[in-house]
Design a protein around this motif. Structure first.
Motif, PDB file in Angstrom:
ATOM      1  N   ASN A   1       0.828  -1.146  -0.059  1.00 39.56           N
ATOM      2  CA  ASN A   1      -0.051   0.127  -0.039  1.00 39.56           C
ATOM      3  C   ASN A   1       0.901   1.237  -0.004  1.00 39.56           C
ATOM      4  N   PRO A   2       0.336   2.365  -0.466  1.00 44.50           N
ATOM      5  CA  PRO A   2       0.920   3.675  -0.497  1.00 44.50           C
ATOM      6  C   PRO A   2       1.286   3.915   1.157  1.00 44.50           C
ATOM      7  N   THR A   3       2.494   4.493   1.401  1.00 44.24           N
ATOM      8  CA  THR A   3       2.819   5.162   2.710  1.00 44.24           C
ATOM      9  C   THR A   3       2.048   6.672   3.024  1.00 44.24           C
ATOM     10  N   ARG A   4       2.474   7.345   3.972  1.00 40.10           N
ATOM     11  CA  ARG A   4       1.926   8.422   4.314  1.00 40.10           C
ATOM     12  C   ARG A   4       2.799   9.717   3.414  1.00 40.10           C
ATOM     13  N   SER A   5       3.725   9.308   2.921  1.00 43.58           N
ATOM     14  CA  SER A   5       4.633  10.521   2.195  1.00 43.58           C
ATOM     15  C   SER A   5       3.777  11.365   1.277  1.00 43.58           C
ATOM     16  N   THR A   6       4.145  12.395   1.113  1.00 47.69           N
ATOM     17  CA  THR A   6       3.455  13.308   0.085  1.00 47.69           C
ATOM     18  C   THR A   6       4.395  13.926  -0.501  1.00 47.69           C
ATOM     19  N   VAL A   7       5.712  13.530  -0.531  1.00 46.45           N
ATOM     20  CA  VAL A   7       6.722  14.089  -1.349  1.00 46.45           C
ATOM     21  C   VAL A   7       6.656  13.331  -2.557  1.00 46.45           C
ATOM     22  N   ALA A   8       6.947  13.804  -3.838  1.00 45.26           N
ATOM     23  CA  ALA A   8       6.922  13.248  -5.113  1.00 45.26           C
ATOM     24  C   ALA A   8       8.122  12.637  -5.742  1.00 45.26           C
ATOM     25  N   PRO A   9       8.168  11.452  -5.760  1.00 46.46           N
ATOM     26  CA  PRO A   9       9.463  10.745  -6.335  1.00 46.46           C
ATOM     27  C   PRO A   9       9.768  11.162  -7.890  1.00 46.46           C
ATOM     28  N   PHE A  10       8.562  11.134  -8.297  1.00 48.44           N
ATOM     29  CA  PHE A  10       8.644  11.388 -10.056  1.00 48.44           C
ATOM     30  C   PHE A  10       7.687  12.698 -10.416  1.00 48.44           C
ATOM     31  N   SER A  11       8.286  13.194 -11.310  1.00 48.28           N
ATOM     32  CA  SER A  11       7.439  14.617 -12.136  1.00 48.28           C
ATOM     33  C   SER A  11       6.092  13.947 -12.525  1.00 48.28           C
ATOM     34  N   ASP A  12       5.410  15.238 -12.270  1.00 50.89           N
ATOM     35  CA  ASP A  12       3.892  14.965 -12.755  1.00 50.89           C
ATOM     36  C   ASP A  12       3.911  14.480 -14.023  1.00 50.89           C
ATOM     37  N   LYS A  13       4.606  14.933 -15.041  1.00 54.46           N
ATOM     38  CA  LYS A  13       4.503  14.586 -16.499  1.00 54.46           C
ATOM     39  C   LYS A  13       4.668  13.033 -16.463  1.00 54.46           C
ATOM     40  N   LEU A  14       5.779  12.357 -15.863  1.00 53.49           N
ATOM     41  CA  LEU A  14       5.933  10.965 -15.589  1.00 53.49           C
ATOM     42  C   LEU A  14       4.852  10.163 -15.084  1.00 53.49           C
ATOM     43  N   MET A  15       4.198  10.863 -14.164  1.00 52.20           N
ATOM     44  CA  MET A  15       3.412  10.107 -13.568  1.00 52.20           C
ATOM     45  C   MET A  15       1.812  10.151 -14.620  1.00 52.20           C
ATOM     46  N   MET A  16       1.786  11.271 -15.163  1.00 53.67           N
ATOM     47  CA  MET A  16       0.575  11.155 -16.106  1.00 53.67           C
ATOM     48  C   MET A  16       0.895  10.319 -17.385  1.00 53.67           C
ATOM     49  N   TYR A  17       2.161  10.159 -17.761  1.00 51.36           N
ATOM     50  CA  TYR A  17       2.427   9.080 -18.842  1.00 51.36           C
ATOM     51  C   TYR A  17       2.056   7.691 -18.436  1.00 51.36           C
ATOM     52  N   CYS A  18       2.677   7.620 -17.137  1.00 53.09           N
ATOM     53  CA  CYS A  18       2.324   6.187 -16.702  1.00 53.09           C
ATOM     54  C   CYS A  18       1.115   5.661 -16.503  1.00 53.09           C
ATOM     55  N   THR A  19       0.149   6.638 -16.154  1.00 54.91           N
ATOM     56  CA  THR A  19      -1.256   6.628 -16.026  1.00 54.91           C
ATOM     57  C   THR A  19      -1.944   6.137 -17.484  1.00 54.91           C
ATOM     58  N   SER A  20      -1.387   7.128 -18.348  1.00 51.47           N
ATOM     59  CA  SER A  20      -2.000   7.005 -19.602  1.00 51.47           C
ATOM     60  C   SER A  20      -1.746   5.555 -20.181  1.00 51.47           C
ATOM     61  N   LEU A  21      -0.682   5.028 -19.946  1.00 50.12           N
ATOM     62  CA  LEU A  21      -0.149   3.701 -20.442  1.00 50.12           C
ATOM     63  C   LEU A  21      -0.745   2.510 -19.757  1.00 50.12           C
ATOM     64  N   PHE A  22      -1.220   2.847 -18.631  1.00 48.01           N
ATOM     65  CA  PHE A  22      -1.994   1.733 -17.838  1.00 48.01           C
ATOM     66  C   PHE A  22      -3.482   2.026 -18.185  1.00 48.01           C
ATOM     67  N   CYS A  23      -3.962   3.259 -18.753  1.00 50.82           N
ATOM     68  CA  CYS A  23      -5.294   3.052 -19.134  1.00 50.82           C
ATOM     69  C   CYS A  23      -5.469   2.460 -20.560  1.00 50.82           C
ATOM     70  N   SER A  24      -4.223   2.617 -21.477  1.00 50.98           N
ATOM     71  CA  SER A  24      -4.367   1.865 -22.733  1.00 50.98           C
ATOM     72  C   SER A  24      -4.500   0.521 -22.673  1.00 50.98           C
ATOM     73  N   PHE A  25      -3.628  -0.071 -21.806  1.00 50.93           N
ATOM     74  CA  PHE A  25      -3.539  -1.375 -21.417  1.00 50.93           C
ATOM     75  C   PHE A  25      -4.902  -2.133 -20.908  1.00 50.93           C
ATOM     76  N   SER A  26      -5.439  -1.364 -20.135  1.00 53.13           N
ATOM     77  CA  SER A  26      -6.591  -1.668 -19.310  1.00 53.13           C
ATOM     78  C   SER A  26      -7.767  -1.831 -20.623  1.00 53.13           C
ATOM     79  N   MET A  27      -7.936  -0.779 -21.458  1.00 56.98           N
ATOM     80  CA  MET A  27      -8.792  -0.972 -22.373  1.00 56.98           C
ATOM     81  C   MET A  27      -8.729  -2.091 -23.449  1.00 56.98           C
ATOM     82  N   GLY A  28      -7.445  -2.434 -23.797  1.00 58.84           N
ATOM     83  CA  GLY A  28      -6.884  -3.513 -24.566  1.00 58.84           C
ATOM     84  C   GLY A  28      -7.409  -4.886 -23.626  1.00 58.84           C
ATOM     85  N   SER A  29      -7.097  -5.091 -22.410  1.00 57.56           N
ATOM     86  CA  SER A  29      -7.185  -6.034 -21.811  1.00 57.56           C
ATOM     87  C   SER A  29      -8.790  -6.179 -21.741  1.00 57.56           C
ATOM     88  N   ASN A  30      -9.868  -5.211 -21.390  1.00 60.26           N
ATOM     89  CA  ASN A  30     -11.136  -5.400 -21.538  1.00 60.26           C
ATOM     90  C   ASN A  30     -11.685  -5.852 -22.860  1.00 60.26           C
TER      91      ASN A  30
END
Length: 336
Positions: free
Chosen positions: A252-281
């Motif tokens: 699970n996520p910890t209580r940390s609120t300090v970003a290890p990744f840029s917003d750009k990277l996290m947005m791209y990662c989420t976009s990649l997961f969305c594409s995978f999810s649509m293909g899997s569905n």
């Protein structure tokens, strides 16, 4: 030696996409390796890092040889290894395992669009790496008790054929129709969808805790709720057939609120997961014979598509979406 033919548009496009994905993975691995407490997990990720980095070098060489600009992708500016742990032990390997699922699908498709031998060999090599580390991650998580196996079932002792169209029952237009018990193919896809969304929900929850931009934080919160709703609905389908639902233990996520990744990277990662999810569905829909299941999957795909589209707008507005190589605009050339 005969000269190599120029790479085709499809080869350029698939190599470009692979470069984006692999540079993102390297940045995330750098952080997870730095924070790993378990030596076996650290070894898996360190070895994977070295093998991926080698192929990024090969792709870069092809771009240089062809006179193509090297994509920006993701660099040291997109990761901060010195911040506290964002996820508890075990999530790093859960995440890598899910990434390897995505990579398997991508490389299998990309190799069918490659023609030049060196490009084919790149995707062939990446496929072997992906299968190797997917298995290592799976066995690691099973040993640690952090991965739920799909439910067991009594073995069939005779061959059966569908006797009438009631087998397809469960249409949404008739909610009172009798739904047959799920078959093992349908359970496989439902279990996989829940398992993937559980890991995705943990990932995006962590992203929501540490995102810098308010709009991005809100977007990740919406993603968490979307994953929850998919998990809830698919779990209910399993329970209606008295089938146990998968659960994730730990990570699970910890209580940390300090970003290890840029917003750009996290947005791209989420976009990649969305594409995978649509293909899997889509695959789940194709192999489900009970009519209510494709109807549910279609709604999920619509919701995921709309969510991904909203994310694309955020990336564009912030200048985070790198544009793939374009085909020539013939009308503009002619008009000049």
């Amino acid at each position: 030696m005969p000269e190599k033919p120029a790479i085709t548009s499809s080869e350029l496009g698939t190599l470009w996409l692979t470069y984006q994905q692999k540079t993102m993975i390297l940045r995330m691995l750098e952080y997870f390796i730095e924070k790993a407490d378990d030596e076996k997990a650290k070894d898996i990720m360190t070895n994977l890092y070295g093998e991926i980095d080698l192929y990024i070098g090969k792709i870069t060489e092809i771009f240089k040889d062809e006179g193509a600009v090297i994509p920006v992708g993701f660099s040291a500016q997109d990761v901060n290894k010195d911040v506290p742990k964002l996820y508890a032990n075990g999530f790093d390997i859960m995440f890598v395992r899910l990434l390897k699922e995505i990579s398997m699908a991508m490389h299998s498709l990309n190799i069918t669009m490659a023609y030049r031998e060196d490009v084919v060999m790149i995707f062939d090599g990446l496929t072997a790496i992906t299968q190797k580390y997917y298995n290592l991650c799976t066995q690691y998580l099973l040993e640690k008790g952090m991965l739920a196996r799909p439910p067991y079932v009594s073995m069939p002792n005779s061959v059966e054929f569908v006797k009438d169209t009631n087998y397809l029952g469960g249409l949404a237009i008739n909610p009172f129709s009798v739904k047959r018990t799920l078959n093992t193919v349908e359970v496989a896809h439902l279990h996989h969808a829940i398992e993937s969304n559980l890991t995705g929900m943990q990932l995006i929850t962590g992203f929501a805790q540490c995102a810098n931009e308010k709009e991005v934080k809100t977007f990740f919160n919406e993603g968490t709720e979307l994953a929850k709703s998919i998990i809830k609905e698919l779990s209910e389908v399993l329970l209606q057939s008295n089938v146990q639902t998968p659960e994730v233990s730990g990570g699970n996520p910890t209580r940390s609120t300090v970003a290890p990744f840029s917003d750009k990277l996290m947005m791209y990662c989420t976009s990649l997961f969305c594409s995978f999810s649509m293909g899997s569905n889509s695959l789940g829909t194709a192999f489900s014979l009970r009519n209510d299941l494709p109807a549910k999957m279609a709604i999920f795909m619509k919701d995921i598509f709309e969510y991904a589209h909203k994310g694309a707008k955020i990336m564009i507005n912030n200048g985070w979406m790198e544009e793939p190589p374009q085909m020539e605009e013939r009308k503009q050339i002619i008009n000049k």
